[in-house]
Structures are given as C-alpha cells and as structure tokens.
Design a protein around this motif. Sequence first.
Motif, mmCIF file in Angstrom:
data_model
loop_
_atom_site.group_PDB
_atom_site.id
_atom_site.type_symbol
_atom_site.label_atom_id
_atom_site.label_comp_id
_atom_site.label_asym_id
_atom_site.label_seq_id
_atom_site.Cartn_x
_atom_site.Cartn_y
_atom_site.Cartn_z
ATOM 1 N N GLN A 1 0.665 -0.960 0.043
ATOM 2 C CA GLN A 1 -0.167 0.025 -0.113
ATOM 3 C C GLN A 1 0.832 1.361 0.223
ATOM 4 O O GLN A 1 0.409 2.206 -0.592
ATOM 5 C CB GLN A 1 -0.801 -0.579 1.362
ATOM 6 C CG GLN A 1 -1.649 -1.466 0.787
ATOM 7 C CD GLN A 1 -3.806 -0.598 1.739
ATOM 8 O OE1 GLN A 1 -3.381 0.615 1.460
ATOM 9 N NE2 GLN A 1 -4.335 -1.324 1.631
ATOM 10 N N ALA A 2 1.544 1.506 0.710
ATOM 11 C CA ALA A 2 2.745 2.357 0.182
ATOM 12 C C ALA A 2 3.875 2.730 -0.601
ATOM 13 O O ALA A 2 3.365 3.930 -1.159
ATOM 14 C CB ALA A 2 3.881 2.198 1.625
ATOM 15 N N GLN A 3 3.784 1.452 -0.915
ATOM 16 C CA GLN A 3 4.470 1.707 -2.490
ATOM 17 C C GLN A 3 3.317 2.206 -3.419
ATOM 18 O O GLN A 3 3.726 2.974 -4.252
ATOM 19 C CB GLN A 3 4.538 0.479 -2.654
ATOM 20 C CG GLN A 3 5.856 0.207 -4.603
ATOM 21 C CD GLN A 3 5.872 -1.055 -5.050
ATOM 22 O OE1 GLN A 3 5.423 -2.188 -4.379
ATOM 23 N NE2 GLN A 3 6.951 -1.175 -6.235
ATOM 24 N N ARG A 4 2.220 1.527 -3.541
ATOM 25 C CA ARG A 4 1.253 2.853 -4.427
ATOM 26 C C ARG A 4 0.762 3.906 -4.116
ATOM 27 O O ARG A 4 1.115 4.556 -5.295
ATOM 28 C CB ARG A 4 -0.674 1.737 -4.390
ATOM 29 C CG ARG A 4 -0.748 0.040 -4.767
ATOM 30 C CD ARG A 4 -1.964 -0.348 -4.525
ATOM 31 N NE ARG A 4 -2.044 -0.636 -3.821
ATOM 32 C CZ ARG A 4 -2.041 -1.833 -3.589
ATOM 33 N NH1 ARG A 4 -1.005 -3.120 -3.645
ATOM 34 N NH2 ARG A 4 -2.796 -2.032 -2.143
ATOM 35 N N ALA A 5 0.385 4.100 -3.000
ATOM 36 C CA ALA A 5 0.296 5.790 -2.138
ATOM 37 C C ALA A 5 1.864 6.748 -2.793
ATOM 38 O O ALA A 5 1.373 7.681 -3.878
ATOM 39 C CB ALA A 5 0.237 5.937 -1.365
ATOM 40 N N VAL A 6 2.999 6.174 -2.834
ATOM 41 C CA VAL A 6 4.192 6.851 -3.300
ATOM 42 C C VAL A 6 4.528 7.459 -4.684
ATOM 43 O O VAL A 6 4.385 7.888 -4.808
ATOM 44 C CB VAL A 6 5.700 6.088 -3.102
ATOM 45 C CG1 VAL A 6 6.974 6.726 -3.503
ATOM 46 C CG2 VAL A 6 5.326 6.467 -0.991
ATOM 47 N N LEU A 7 3.706 5.657 -5.566
ATOM 48 C CA LEU A 7 4.196 5.470 -6.653
ATOM 49 C C LEU A 7 3.126 6.828 -6.850
ATOM 50 O O LEU A 7 2.681 7.548 -8.520
ATOM 51 C CB LEU A 7 3.646 4.593 -7.483
ATOM 52 C CG LEU A 7 5.365 3.960 -7.493
ATOM 53 C CD1 LEU A 7 4.889 1.966 -8.046
ATOM 54 C CD2 LEU A 7 6.176 4.054 -7.971
ATOM 55 N N CYS B 1 1.514 9.560 -5.978
ATOM 56 C CA CYS B 1 2.469 11.369 -5.353
ATOM 57 C C CYS B 1 3.359 11.654 -7.065
ATOM 58 O O CYS B 1 3.226 12.149 -6.897
ATOM 59 C CB CYS B 1 3.012 10.870 -3.757
ATOM 60 S SG CYS B 1 1.557 10.639 -2.831
ATOM 61 N N ALA B 2 4.106 10.020 -6.533
ATOM 62 C CA ALA B 2 4.810 10.606 -8.427
ATOM 63 C C ALA B 2 4.198 10.596 -9.192
ATOM 64 O O ALA B 2 4.624 11.775 -10.354
ATOM 65 C CB ALA B 2 6.288 9.511 -7.797
ATOM 66 N N GLY B 3 3.584 9.753 -9.792
ATOM 67 C CA GLY B 3 2.587 10.197 -11.230
ATOM 68 C C GLY B 3 2.037 11.354 -10.526
ATOM 69 O O GLY B 3 1.380 11.786 -12.174
ATOM 70 N N GLN B 4 1.861 11.759 -9.989
ATOM 71 C CA GLN B 4 1.154 13.223 -9.778
ATOM 72 C C GLN B 4 2.066 14.991 -10.079
ATOM 73 O O GLN B 4 1.521 16.052 -9.669
ATOM 74 C CB GLN B 4 0.044 13.815 -8.367
ATOM 75 C CG GLN B 4 -1.105 12.750 -9.136
ATOM 76 C CD GLN B 4 -1.865 12.406 -7.805
ATOM 77 O OE1 GLN B 4 -2.019 13.963 -7.293
ATOM 78 N NE2 GLN B 4 -2.846 11.947 -7.329
ATOM 79 N N GLY B 5 3.288 14.478 -9.732
ATOM 80 C CA GLY B 5 4.491 15.695 -10.055
ATOM 81 C C GLY B 5 5.223 15.985 -8.086
ATOM 82 O O GLY B 5 6.509 16.179 -8.560
ATOM 83 N N ALA B 6 5.397 15.016 -7.692
ATOM 84 C CA ALA B 6 5.134 15.030 -6.286
ATOM 85 C C ALA B 6 7.232 14.932 -6.873
ATOM 86 O O ALA B 6 7.852 13.622 -7.014
ATOM 87 C CB ALA B 6 5.405 14.125 -5.536
ATOM 88 N N GLN B 7 8.307 15.574 -5.945
ATOM 89 C CA GLN B 7 9.403 15.372 -6.356
ATOM 90 C C GLN B 7 10.515 14.708 -4.447
ATOM 91 O O GLN B 7 11.230 14.182 -4.415
ATOM 92 C CB GLN B 7 10.446 16.477 -5.999
ATOM 93 C CG GLN B 7 9.781 17.222 -7.887
ATOM 94 C CD GLN B 7 9.685 18.310 -7.172
ATOM 95 O OE1 GLN B 7 9.506 19.811 -6.820
ATOM 96 N NE2 GLN B 7 11.106 18.920 -8.468
ATOM 97 N N GLN C 1 12.249 3.740 -7.666
ATOM 98 C CA GLN C 1 11.306 2.959 -8.548
ATOM 99 C C GLN C 1 10.336 4.681 -9.085
ATOM 100 O O GLN C 1 10.428 4.774 -9.837
ATOM 101 C CB GLN C 1 10.336 2.050 -8.010
ATOM 102 C CG GLN C 1 9.370 1.650 -8.539
ATOM 103 C CD GLN C 1 8.545 0.568 -8.026
ATOM 104 O OE1 GLN C 1 8.649 0.418 -6.586
ATOM 105 N NE2 GLN C 1 7.942 0.349 -8.816
ATOM 106 N N ALA C 2 10.167 5.179 -7.881
ATOM 107 C CA ALA C 2 9.417 6.677 -7.829
ATOM 108 C C ALA C 2 10.229 7.722 -8.467
ATOM 109 O O ALA C 2 9.075 8.381 -8.638
ATOM 110 C CB ALA C 2 8.732 6.956 -6.984
ATOM 111 N N GLY C 3 11.414 7.702 -8.483
ATOM 112 C CA GLY C 3 11.996 8.192 -9.208
ATOM 113 C C GLY C 3 12.373 9.855 -7.986
ATOM 114 O O GLY C 3 12.265 11.327 -8.213
ATOM 115 N N VAL C 4 11.949 10.076 -6.649
ATOM 116 C CA VAL C 4 12.086 10.123 -5.836
ATOM 117 C C VAL C 4 12.981 10.686 -4.384
ATOM 118 O O VAL C 4 13.251 9.893 -3.904
ATOM 119 C CB VAL C 4 10.222 10.937 -5.103
ATOM 120 C CG1 VAL C 4 9.279 11.188 -6.147
ATOM 121 C CG2 VAL C 4 10.246 9.487 -4.532
#
Length: 124
Positions: A22-28, A30-36, A74-77
């Motif tokens: 679930q944490a992975q899905r949430a982080v991805l 956020c990253a998909g919405q432009g979070a750095q 993976q998320a690049g953040v």
Amino acid sequence: MNVRIGLAQHRIGPDMEENLRQAQRAVLACAGQGAQLVLLPEMFCCLYQLERLRACAQPRGGEIWKHLRALACQAGVYLLGGSMPELDAQGRIYNTSFFFSPAGEELATFTSSFSLASSFSAIS
C-alpha cells in the motif's frame, strides 16, 4: 526553487507485506502527480501497537529499509520513510526514520533518543 511534496497516506493493518504494498502504491501515485519529495506516515509498515512492534522490528538494511530504498529509486523521488521500528544489535527497538534520494542513497536518518522498549515493558 519550488518543490512539489506528496503526502502518502494509506490504511495500516496487521499485515506488514500488505502495508508495504500500500505504501508503494501511495508513493507511486504521488510521484505520478509530480511530487519530488514524498512523505510516508509514522510506522507506515506496521500498526503502532506495542505488542506488534517487536514482530515488525528490523535492523537497518533489513526488508523495510531495502523496500524504502528501492521505492525511492522506482518512483524517482526523495522519500522520507515516515518511521519504522528499528531493532539494534542489543535487541532494543527504536522509532527510526530514513530519508533516501531518487538514486537510493540514504541521505539522513533520525532515530528516537530512547528505546521504545525502555518506555514500554510490553515490548522489551
């Protein structure tokens, strides 16, 4: 300089592996919405119940730490891993946060100055 921050929230339950997914899905997300920079909540990987902390506690470099490191890549953040129950070499449990770069480098760590077990005999 502007930094887009994502606050990754998810329902935390008794299954650590599901919490990590679930944490992975949430982080991805956020990253998909432009979070750095993405922030996870305290004890994102396990219920913050004293009787459960020992079962979830791991040393630095363990499964949870590796998951956070890989997830930052993976998320690049930049990823602040909320906190996790860290088990030290003497068997004490600390509330520890790890901060990773998008390259997976551990940039910073914050460890509580006292062992959870010293405060709560239920988990010592």
